[in-house]
Design an enzyme around this catalytic site. Structure first.
Site, PDB file in Angstrom:
ATOM      1  N   LYS A  94       0.924  -1.286  -0.101  1.00 53.73           N
ATOM      2  CA  LYS A  94       0.114   0.004  -0.216  1.00 53.73           C
ATOM      3  C   LYS A  94       0.765   1.368   0.196  1.00 53.73           C
ATOM      4  CE  LYS A  94      -4.109  -2.299   2.082  1.00 53.73           C
ATOM      5  NZ  LYS A  94      -4.973  -2.032   3.271  1.00 53.73           N
ATOM      6  N   TYR A 135     -12.493  -2.276  -3.550  1.00 55.62           N
ATOM      7  CA  TYR A 135     -13.056  -2.385  -2.262  1.00 55.62           C
ATOM      8  C   TYR A 135     -14.607  -1.935  -2.364  1.00 55.62           C
ATOM      9  CZ  TYR A 135      -8.497  -2.248   0.044  1.00 55.62           C
ATOM     10  OH  TYR A 135      -7.446  -2.732   0.323  1.00 55.62           O
ATOM     11  N   GLU A 193      -9.721 -10.754  -7.448  1.00 54.44           N
ATOM     12  CA  GLU A 193      -8.691  -9.650  -7.099  1.00 54.44           C
ATOM     13  C   GLU A 193      -7.650  -9.828  -8.140  1.00 54.44           C
ATOM     14  OE1 GLU A 193      -9.579  -9.083  -2.404  1.00 54.44           O
ATOM     15  OE2 GLU A 193      -7.603  -9.800  -3.148  1.00 54.44           O
TER      16      GLU A 193
HETATM   17  N1  UDP Z   1     -10.044  -0.570   7.409  1.00 54.50           N
HETATM   18  C1  UDP Z   1     -10.133   0.564   7.967  1.00 54.50           C
HETATM   19  N2  UDP Z   1     -11.048   0.372   9.209  1.00 54.50           N
HETATM   20  C2  UDP Z   1     -11.551  -0.597   9.718  1.00 54.50           C
HETATM   21  C3  UDP Z   1     -11.732  -1.741   8.681  1.00 54.50           C
HETATM   22  C4  UDP Z   1     -10.667  -1.934   7.655  1.00 54.50           C
HETATM   23  O1  UDP Z   1      -9.396   1.525   7.710  1.00 54.50           O
HETATM   24  O2  UDP Z   1     -12.442  -0.554  10.667  1.00 54.50           O
HETATM   25  C5  UDP Z   1      -9.140  -0.670   6.053  1.00 54.50           C
HETATM   26  C6  UDP Z   1      -7.828  -1.467   6.104  1.00 54.50           C
HETATM   27  O3  UDP Z   1      -7.019  -0.640   5.384  1.00 54.50           O
HETATM   28  C7  UDP Z   1      -8.160  -2.866   5.536  1.00 54.50           C
HETATM   29  C8  UDP Z   1      -8.987  -2.387   4.662  1.00 54.50           C
HETATM   30  O4  UDP Z   1      -9.856  -1.197   5.061  1.00 54.50           O
HETATM   31  O5  UDP Z   1      -7.116  -3.199   5.200  1.00 54.50           O
HETATM   32  C9  UDP Z   1      -9.695  -3.285   4.241  1.00 54.50           C
HETATM   33  O6  UDP Z   1     -10.399  -4.094   5.179  1.00 54.50           O
HETATM   34  P1  UDP Z   1     -10.680  -5.720   5.471  1.00 54.50           P
HETATM   35  O7  UDP Z   1     -11.614  -5.985   6.506  1.00 54.50           O
HETATM   36  O8  UDP Z   1     -11.065  -6.182   4.023  1.00 54.50           O
HETATM   37  O9  UDP Z   1      -9.198  -6.151   5.736  1.00 54.50           O
HETATM   38  P2  UDP Z   1      -8.141  -6.941   5.210  1.00 54.50           P
HETATM   39  O10 UDP Z   1      -8.585  -7.952   4.430  1.00 54.50           O
HETATM   40  O11 UDP Z   1      -7.351  -5.896   4.351  1.00 54.50           O
HETATM   41  O12 UDP Z   1      -7.196  -7.402   6.454  1.00 54.50           O
END
Ligand code: UDP
Length: 141
Positions: free
Chosen positions: A11, A51, A128
């Site tokens: 990122k 997203y 993805e």
């Molecule tokens: N995210 C955030 N706040 C939250 C949850 C998620 O900023 O409360 C962001 C974080 O960058 C995360 C992304 O949104 O990696 C996607 O969320 P996901 O739950 O899919 O988590 P990941 O699969 O990336 O661990």
């Protein structure tokens, strides 16, 4: 154990801190092969599409702002049980909960700026990978 593919993003905050090489080293040391790679500066449309499942969540706007704030590195990783092993290497989404030695413990700056993305299932990985890579951009060993 089966050989799988998973999708990974370094990122913008990790790219900004010049951690690309260190993170690639961690992928390769963990036994993953990088079989596709590219650098992109996402448009808002690309980030919102990627997203889309989070649209409407309170963090969505900040996440899109962050993901379009600078270049990212995208890759396809291949290896045994790659989806789960890559999630383990990344650590918890919230870096406050990420175990020592994980990528997020080492490179995250906040919950949103958590340094790396990794697919959470084989189905997500397939979707993805196809979102960012054409078939002829993937180079299995
Ligand atoms: N995210 C955030 N706040 C939250 C949850 C998620 O900023 O409360 C962001 C974080 O960058 C995360 C992304 O949104 O990696 C996607 O969320 P996901 O739950 O899919 O988590 P990941 O699969 O990336 O661990």
């Amino acid at each position: 154990m089966t050989v799988q593919r998973t999708f990974s993003i370094i990122k913008p905050n990790a790219v900004k801190k010049n951690a690309i090489g260190a993170i690639y080293h961690r992928f390769e040391s963990a036994g993953f092969s990088i079989i596709a790679a590219k650098m992109l500066h996402l448009t808002r449309e690309q980030a919102e599409g990627f997203y889309a499942e989070h649209k409407g969540r309170p963090f969505f706007e900040g996440l899109v702002e962050f993901m379009t704030s600078g270049p990212i590195i995208l890759q396809v990783l291949e290896g045994e049980n790659a989806v789960q092993r890559h999630r383990d290497l990344m650590g918890a989404t919230n870096p406050d909960n990420a175990l020592a030695g994980t990528l997020r413990a080492d490179y995250a700056d906040s919950f949103t700026e958590n340094a790396v993305h990794g697919s959470d299932s084989i189905e997500s990985a397939n979707r993805e990978i196809a979102y960012f890579f054409a078939e002829d951009e993937i180079c299995p060993r």
